[in-house]
Design a protein around this motif. Structure first.
Motif, PDB file in Angstrom:
ATOM      1  N   SER A   1       8.002  20.097  -9.953  1.00  0.00           N
ATOM      2  CA  SER A   1       6.900  19.684  -9.082  1.00  0.00           C
ATOM      3  C   SER A   1       5.548  20.119  -9.622  1.00  0.00           C
ATOM      4  CB  SER A   1       7.098  20.270  -7.676  1.00  0.00           C
ATOM      5  OG  SER A   1       8.253  19.743  -7.067  1.00  0.00           O
ATOM      6  N   HIS A   2       5.547  20.825 -10.763  1.00  0.00           N
ATOM      7  CA  HIS A   2       4.295  21.422 -11.244  1.00  0.00           C
ATOM      8  C   HIS A   2       4.076  21.199 -12.744  1.00  0.00           C
ATOM      9  CE1 HIS A   2       3.803  23.395  -7.360  1.00  0.00           C
ATOM     10  NE2 HIS A   2       5.089  23.676  -7.418  1.00  0.00           N
ATOM     11  N   GLU A   3       4.485  20.035 -13.229  1.00  0.00           N
ATOM     12  CA  GLU A   3       4.262  19.655 -14.629  1.00  0.00           C
ATOM     13  C   GLU A   3       4.957  20.577 -15.623  1.00  0.00           C
ATOM     14  OE1 GLU A   3       0.328  17.380 -15.517  1.00  0.00           O
ATOM     15  OE2 GLU A   3      -0.227  19.139 -14.336  1.00  0.00           O
ATOM     16  N   PHE A   4       6.108  21.101 -15.232  1.00  0.00           N
ATOM     17  CA  PHE A   4       6.955  21.829 -16.168  1.00  0.00           C
ATOM     18  C   PHE A   4       8.139  20.947 -16.543  1.00  0.00           C
ATOM     19  CE2 PHE A   4       4.716  25.410 -14.302  1.00  0.00           C
ATOM     20  CZ  PHE A   4       4.532  26.250 -15.381  1.00  0.00           C
ATOM     21  N   LEU A   5       8.698  21.217 -17.701  1.00  0.00           N
ATOM     22  CA  LEU A   5       9.876  20.507 -18.180  1.00  0.00           C
ATOM     23  C   LEU A   5      10.802  21.522 -18.830  1.00  0.00           C
ATOM     24  CD1 LEU A   5      11.389  17.831 -18.984  1.00  0.00           C
ATOM     25  CD2 LEU A   5      10.061  17.913 -21.114  1.00  0.00           C
ATOM     26  N   ARG A   6      12.057  21.533 -18.403  1.00  0.00           N
ATOM     27  CA  ARG A   6      13.025  22.453 -19.026  1.00  0.00           C
ATOM     28  C   ARG A   6      13.630  21.792 -20.261  1.00  0.00           C
ATOM     29  NH1 ARG A   6      16.565  25.815 -15.138  1.00  0.00           N
ATOM     30  NH2 ARG A   6      14.517  26.862 -15.092  1.00  0.00           N
ATOM     31  N   VAL A   7      13.492  22.470 -21.385  1.00  0.00           N
ATOM     32  CA  VAL A   7      14.006  21.990 -22.665  1.00  0.00           C
ATOM     33  C   VAL A   7      15.063  22.967 -23.150  1.00  0.00           C
ATOM     34  CG1 VAL A   7      13.419  21.504 -25.068  1.00  0.00           C
ATOM     35  CG2 VAL A   7      11.825  20.874 -23.247  1.00  0.00           C
TER      36      VAL A   7
END
Length: 681
Positions: A9-15
């Motif tokens: 919801s806060h412009e993070f992405l799990r890689v």
């Protein structure tokens, strides 16, 4: 659970970057291990998973790469992964040797939700020392606007592919393979300028002494120059050891910072995840106009890239953030880094003041010393600056200016500090002049009534400033400012008086949370006398108070943090609002992850026990509202701030430096965003 608490919801992405176990030239084993890790990544909320170069065939198999039986098995393996991916959340980037137009290519195959999105060939093939890739593969450099057949399907193929999520988790990524980032101009450089925020490198990369550190350097520098996240995966256990060995090194970097790294030389398959901040990268690219200028000059018209669209939406479940957020963004938790920061900050202050004194020819710094943190640091800096320009410390004129609420302890500390530093000290009691001014104003206190309002406070603050400037006139001196960055950000300073106005302010961009460590750095440096060190430690232990209102019942002091909020939270808000321009809801999300659990995470060295506390979301929301109102309402003070040196990349609030804003702006938009998007508890 409220979607607010999900990283997506806060412009993070799990890689996730993966190091699967392998069996030499065994695609079936590779598929099983790849899908095992992919399912773990799916359960963990990863949006992108990166696997090693030639992971479906093994890397070091030499002429077996030219065997049809193996290549057929690799294509069948890709088909199995494509089918299984229908039920998996993450995008998968797997390495495979693929045939196309009579050639063999070393490729990265991008798979998502039952579809091959595209195939990227390795652009540059190493053919030196232990590498013989040109014996087997054709280089991908120059392959554009092409397609390739994989499992009976024609899919985009070439080094001109960018992959763009068009779902509710929007981002763009690029793929390169191993050697591509060892060359002077990696393909990912232009891809980043064309919009790629995440750069993936499928690598095999055998290990030799010192090579891991070189990889780290390349990943860090590429992510910094490209203002991007860079994920790297290398082959691990199970690769052929005929003449080489493998350490299974995988890592994720963001704008030069290492976010996550696998333990090298694993005994089995493993992966590591990192939550990359896409918002940070987007903010940095907007701010760095030279980034866009370079892209405009270096990229051809239309960029020359094909955009391959896919859809990645926010997962239904909340995915909590697993990224270390520094509780004190101006104070690193790493002790070595903190020492280095303090050394640099202190010397920047000293050099700045020394230059101002040398340029003006003024030899008499004038400073008001209260026994509090800010004036203590300013006096320490002034003493060292005078040493630097070869003048006598007696030239420094330090004044204690006790008022109606000055405590015996702070006054005693001020005098001890003055004497121990060997500067010229004097005392001027401002109370008689303050009583007269209050009486002249018709203020109740002038008639003996204990009315402690803002006029009562500012008469004292203003008189101190008047005395210091007139004393500077008298001795031919320069008033050294003491107000710090946190006070200026909160507007916790009286316009035109000493914590706001001076001839030169050495503390202008030093936060309240950092200034404690600067004082401690000097106290423990060995460059001061034991007496000075002892009084500095005593000052550090003193409650932060403006000492303008006499103690209340039971001797309770006027507390700054009871009024403007805990400096720990407010410095956090200040940093992320001014440094990155984040919306209030994202700052609150980060603050919650940093401050909601006092028992977890790492505290900076020597943080007082009373600062090691947790804050609930209700506290975070309340104090952010206070911060936003104060920050916007007090811009007029920042617009008239005196000169002072910029200390850190966290920024300054100088109107000639990092922060320029209209004095009449309203906080309405920011308060509405906070109110609409941050839960009350």
């Amino acid at each position: 659970m409220n979607a607010f608490y999900s990283l997506y919801s806060h412009e993070f992405l799990r890689v996730a970057t993966c190091v699967p176990a392998t069996e030499v030239a065994d695609p079936d084993f590779a598929v099983a291990e790849t899908l095992r890790l992919a399912e773990l990544g799916h359960a963990d909320g990863a949006g992108v998973m990166l696997f090693p170069e030639l992971g479906l065939s093994s890397y070091a198999i030499d002429d077996l790469l030219l065997q049809d039986a193996l290549l057929d098995a690799v294509e069948r393996a890709i088909g199995k992964i494509v089918e299984a991916s229908k039920d998996l959340y993450p995008v998968l980037a797997v390495g495979a040797p693929l045939r196309g137009d009579g050639r063999l290519y070393n490729t990265g195959v991008i798979i998502h939700r039952g579809k091959i999105l595209g195939v990227v060939p390795k652009a540059y093939l190493p053919n030196y020392r232990e590498f013989y890739e040109r014996r087997h593969f054709s280089p991908g450099a120059g392959v554009t606007d092409a397609t390739i057949s994989v499992g009976g399907h024609r899919v985009p193929f070439g080094v001109d592919l960018l992959f763009r999520s068009e779902g509710s988790v929007p981002f763009t990524f690029h793929v390169e393979v191993c050697e591509d980032f060892w060359v002077p101009l990696p393909p990912s450089t232009r891809a980043a300028m064309a919009g790629a925020e995440l750069l993936l490198n499928l690598s095999a990369s055998n290990i030799t002494i010192g090579k891991a550190e070189t990889r780290r350097m390349l990943c860090a520098s590429q992510s910094a120059r490209a203002v991007a996240a860079y994920a790297y995966s290398a082959a691990g256990p199970g690769e052929s050891t005929t003449d080489l060995a493998w350490d299974g090194h995988a890592a994720v970097y963001e704008y030069g910072d290492l976010l996550a790294e696998t333990e090298r030389f694993p005994t089995g398959g493993t992966f590591v995840t990192a939550d990359i901040d896409l918002g940070r990268l987007r903010q940095e690219r907007m701010r760095l106009n030279s980034f866009a200028d370079c892209a405009r000059q270096e990229l051809p018209q239309g960029h020359g890239y094909r955009k391959v669209g896919f859809t990645l939406d926010k997962p239904a479940d909340v995915v909590p953030l697993r990224r270390r957020i520094e509780r004190f963004p101006y104070v690193p938790s790493n002790p070595a880094r903190l020492r280095e920061d303090c050394y640099e900050a202190y010397n920047i202050q000293v050099q700045g003041l020394a230059k101002r004194l040398a340029a003006t020819g003024i030899k008499h710094p004038v400073i008001g010393v209260s026994g509090g943190l800010d004036s203590t640091q300013a006096l320490i800096v002034a003493a060292r600056a005078i040493d630097l320009i070869g003048e006598d410390r007696k030239n420094i004129r330090a004044y204690t200016l006790p008022g109606f609420a000055t405590s015996d302890s702070t006054k005693s500390n001020a005098w001890t500090l003055i004497n121990s530093l060997g500067v010229t000290g004097e005392e001027i009691d401002i109370r008689p002049a303050a009583r007269q001014m209050l009486a002249d104003l018709g203020h109740p206190f002038g008639a003996g009534e204990p009315v402690y309002d803002v006029t009562f406070e500012n008469v004292q603050a203003g008189l101190r400033t008047d005395y210091l400037f007139r004393l500077a006139n008298q001795v031919g001196g320069l008033v050294v400012g003491t107000g710090d960055l946190s006070e200026l950000g909160l507007g916790w300073c009286t316009y035109g008086v000493g914590d706001h106005m001076s001839h030169y302010n050495v503390n202008a961009s030093v936060s309240k949370t950092l200034i404690q460590h600067l004082i401690r750095f000097v106290a423990r440096s060995g460059d001061v006398t034991p007496e000075t060190a002892a009084v500095l430690e005593a000052i550090l232990a003193t409650e932060i108070s403006p000492e303008l209102v006499p103690p209340g019942e039971e001797g309770v002091l006027q507390s700054t943090q009871d009024i403007v909020g805990p400096y720990a939270l407010q410095d956090f808000n200040l940093f992320y609002l001014t440094r990155y321009g984040y919306r209030p809801s994202k700052i609150a999300f980060l603050s919650y992850n940093a401050w909601s659990d006092a028992e977890s995470g790492v505290w900076p060295q020597d943080i007082p026990e009373d600062q090691k506390r947790a804050y609930a979301m209700a506290d975070i929301r309340h104090w952010m509202e206070v911060f936003l109102r104060r920050f916007f309402n007090n811009q007029f003070k920042r617009s008239a701030a005196p000169n002072g040196p910029k200390i850190s990349s966290g920024g300054s609030l100088s109107p000639r430096g990092d922060w320029r804003a209209p004095s009449d702006a309203s906080a309405k938009v920011w308060l509405a965003e906070l109110r609409d998007n941050v839960p009350a508890e």
